[in-house]
Write a protein that holds these residues in place. Structure first.
Motif, short mmCIF file in Angstrom:
data_model
loop_
_atom_site.label_atom_id
_atom_site.label_comp_id
_atom_site.label_asym_id
_atom_site.label_seq_id
_atom_site.Cartn_x
_atom_site.Cartn_y
_atom_site.Cartn_z
N SER A 1 66.28 28.31 51.37
CA SER A 1 66.85 28.73 52.70
C SER A 1 65.83 30.19 52.65
O SER A 1 65.85 30.85 51.78
N ASP B 1 67.30 33.61 51.82
CA ASP B 1 67.41 34.07 50.28
C ASP B 1 65.59 34.40 49.73
O ASP B 1 65.48 34.72 48.59
N SER C 1 81.08 37.10 50.02
CA SER C 1 80.55 38.11 48.88
C SER C 1 79.20 38.71 49.94
O SER C 1 78.55 39.60 49.06
N ARG D 1 76.96 42.29 54.49
CA ARG D 1 76.94 41.88 55.99
C ARG D 1 78.20 41.68 56.52
O ARG D 1 78.40 42.01 57.60
N LEU E 1 78.54 26.42 47.34
CA LEU E 1 79.34 25.84 48.29
C LEU E 1 80.45 25.10 48.03
O LEU E 1 81.58 24.88 48.26
N ARG F 1 83.12 26.98 46.42
CA ARG F 1 83.91 27.92 47.38
C ARG F 1 84.84 27.08 48.06
O ARG F 1 86.12 27.51 48.30
N LEU G 1 81.08 31.18 56.17
CA LEU G 1 79.86 30.63 55.71
C LEU G 1 78.89 30.50 56.83
O LEU G 1 79.03 30.60 57.90
N GLY H 1 74.34 25.70 56.59
CA GLY H 1 74.69 25.30 55.27
C GLY H 1 75.79 24.40 55.31
O GLY H 1 75.67 23.18 54.77
C1 DPM Z 1 72.03 35.63 51.28
C2 DPM Z 1 73.48 36.02 51.77
C3 DPM Z 1 74.20 34.79 51.13
C4 DPM Z 1 73.34 33.81 50.81
C5 DPM Z 1 74.04 37.22 52.13
C6 DPM Z 1 74.24 37.10 53.65
C7 DPM Z 1 75.79 34.90 51.62
C8 DPM Z 1 76.67 35.27 50.44
C9 DPM Z 1 77.81 34.99 50.62
C10 DPM Z 1 71.12 36.58 51.14
N1 DPM Z 1 72.19 34.42 50.78
O1 DPM Z 1 74.36 36.20 54.29
O2 DPM Z 1 74.62 38.43 54.38
O3 DPM Z 1 78.65 34.52 51.73
O4 DPM Z 1 78.99 35.11 49.50
C11 DPM Z 1 73.18 31.33 51.44
C12 DPM Z 1 73.88 30.55 52.13
C13 DPM Z 1 72.85 29.63 52.75
C14 DPM Z 1 71.51 30.09 52.33
C15 DPM Z 1 75.25 30.30 52.27
C16 DPM Z 1 75.83 30.99 53.31
C17 DPM Z 1 73.02 28.67 53.73
C18 DPM Z 1 72.46 28.91 55.19
C19 DPM Z 1 71.39 29.17 55.53
C20 DPM Z 1 73.71 32.45 50.50
N2 DPM Z 1 71.80 31.34 51.65
O5 DPM Z 1 75.48 32.13 53.83
O6 DPM Z 1 77.08 30.44 53.68
O7 DPM Z 1 70.19 28.20 54.99
O8 DPM Z 1 70.96 30.01 55.99
#
Ligand code: DPM
Length: 356
Positions: A84, A87, A134, A137, A158, A161, A176, A180
């Motif tokens: 992603s 990340d 978590s 932001r 996921l 959760r 979320l 995703g």
């Molecule tokens: C990062 C964050 C989160 C992920 C921080 C943010 C969410 C953590 C959380 C950098 N990586 O978004 O502010 O909610 O506790 C992540 C997800 C995806 C990629 C899951 C999500 C899927 C979506 C995509 C975790 N990384 O954010 O629900 O491809 O962008």
């Protein structure tokens, strides 16, 4: 079945269901496009998958979900890794680049409600309802808009959760990324899409980034046709914004971007952890082709053979300039304070006395 007469390209992937869906999607694209090659998935576990008892911001490692995969790349155990994009740190380890960015899915955050509260929205949830995320932001923006809600950490992949939401009774809702949720085929569980006036999204959210070795020209050529020019340009601007602010996972930073014709728009913001203070600003630039702009080695670690250098450089400039504007308007102080508070929280969590 892999055909031993064809050269094999190895794709590294995390083992979570979302990572596998994303990696298999890229594997399918490559397999359809290159009939003379075989593509093979190698799966591995990262710190981000293993450490589930602490908030993301507490683990204190920038490349939580990418490090082990990068080591495999570095040691030539795999040829490319699908992530992603959000990340992926804005600075990659020496010798690594993002060889392609795929077309972005819906970048918005989404709400999933516990069965008990179906029919509710964040605005109509009872006072004190617990909302799980978590993300600093998301937490900061939600606290600002919905002070009646209690934001609480939720970790795990996921699947974990969603199980917590449906079975445990702790959480009234989860926030979320739409992207995703869609990739997991859970779209029917989304009860509300958060527009950017409520929740601006994370840098790179909804896009996939494919990492490879900088000197592996063959793999870079293999990946080039899958890059989506529009997504790539907005994401370079977003990543330049984050890199300049040194945001990462440890502070609330968010964006909204759009490319309309040749006009690239970027809106960015920073928040205090409680959401009470914030600075948001926007800036735009017209992307033009200037023939004699020499190529940089990469643009926020992104490489592209099809988008012109001047366009990439202007996209990067937009992110850097917007960050400068926000810092000069007090955003830098807000961010520094947020980072210090996050560090202190982490020290408390680790049973160490916080510094003043
Ligand atoms: C990062 C964050 C989160 C992920 C921080 C943010 C969410 C953590 C959380 C950098 N990586 O978004 O502010 O909610 O506790 C992540 C997800 C995806 C990629 C899951 C999500 C899927 C979506 C995509 C975790 N990384 O954010 O629900 O491809 O962008």
């Amino acid at each position: 079945m892999s055909d031993l007469t064809k050269p094999t390209v190895r794709i590294g992937s995390r083992k979570s269901q979302l990572a596998l869906v994303q990696s298999n999607h890229v594997l399918d694209l490559l397999t359809q496009h290159y009939e003379d090659k075989t593509f093979h998935l190698e799966t591995m576990t990262t710190i981000g998958d293993e450490v589930l008892d602490r908030a993301l911001s507490q683990i204190g490692e920038k490349s939580l979900f990418t490090r082990e995969l990068e080591v495999a790349l570095e040691h030539n155990k795999v040829d490319l890794v699908v992530h992603s994009l959000k990340d992926m740190p804005t600075t990659l380890p020496e010798g690594m680049v993002i060889g392609a960015i795929l077309e972005r899915e819906d970048p918005r955050d989404a709400v999933l409600m516990a069965p008990k509260f179906s029919g509710c929205t964040l605005a109509t949830l009872p006072s004190g309802s617990v909302v799980g995320t978590s993300s600093l932001r998301r937490a900061a923006q939600l606290k600002r808009h919905f002070p009646h809600l209690a934001i609480q950490d939720v970790r795990g992949n996921l699947n974990t959760r969603l199980r917590k939401l449906d079975d445990e009774g702790t959480y009234a809702a989860l926030i979320l990324a739409t992207a995703g949720v869609k990739r997991m085929n859970w779209e029917s569980r989304i009860s509300e899409y958060l527009d950017t006036d409520v929740s601006m999204y994370a840098i790179g959210q909804g896009a996939l980034g494919i990492e490879c070795r900088q000197d592996d020209i063959a793999t870079r050529q293999l990946l080039a046709p899958f890059s989506h020019a529009n997504t790539l340009l907005v994401c370079v601007a977003e990543r330049a914004f984050l890199r300049t602010l040194e945001g990462g996972c440890s502070a609330p930073v968010a964006v909204e971007s759009r490319l309309v014709g040749d006009m690239l728009y970027l809106k960015g913001g920073v928040w205090s952890l409680d959401g009470k203070q914030n600075v948001t600003q926007s800036l735009e630039v017209e992307l033009v082709d200037i023939d004699d702009v020499p190529p940089a080695a990469s643009y926020t670690a992104v490489v592209s053979s099809s988008v012109g250098n001047s366009r990439l450089a202007l996209a990067e400039w937009l992110g850097v300039s917007l960050a400068g504007k926000i810092v000069s308007l007090g955003g830098g102080v807000i961010l520094d304070e947020a980072k210090k508070e996050t560090e202190n929280r982490n020290l408390v969590a680790a049973n160490v006395r916080p510094s003043k």
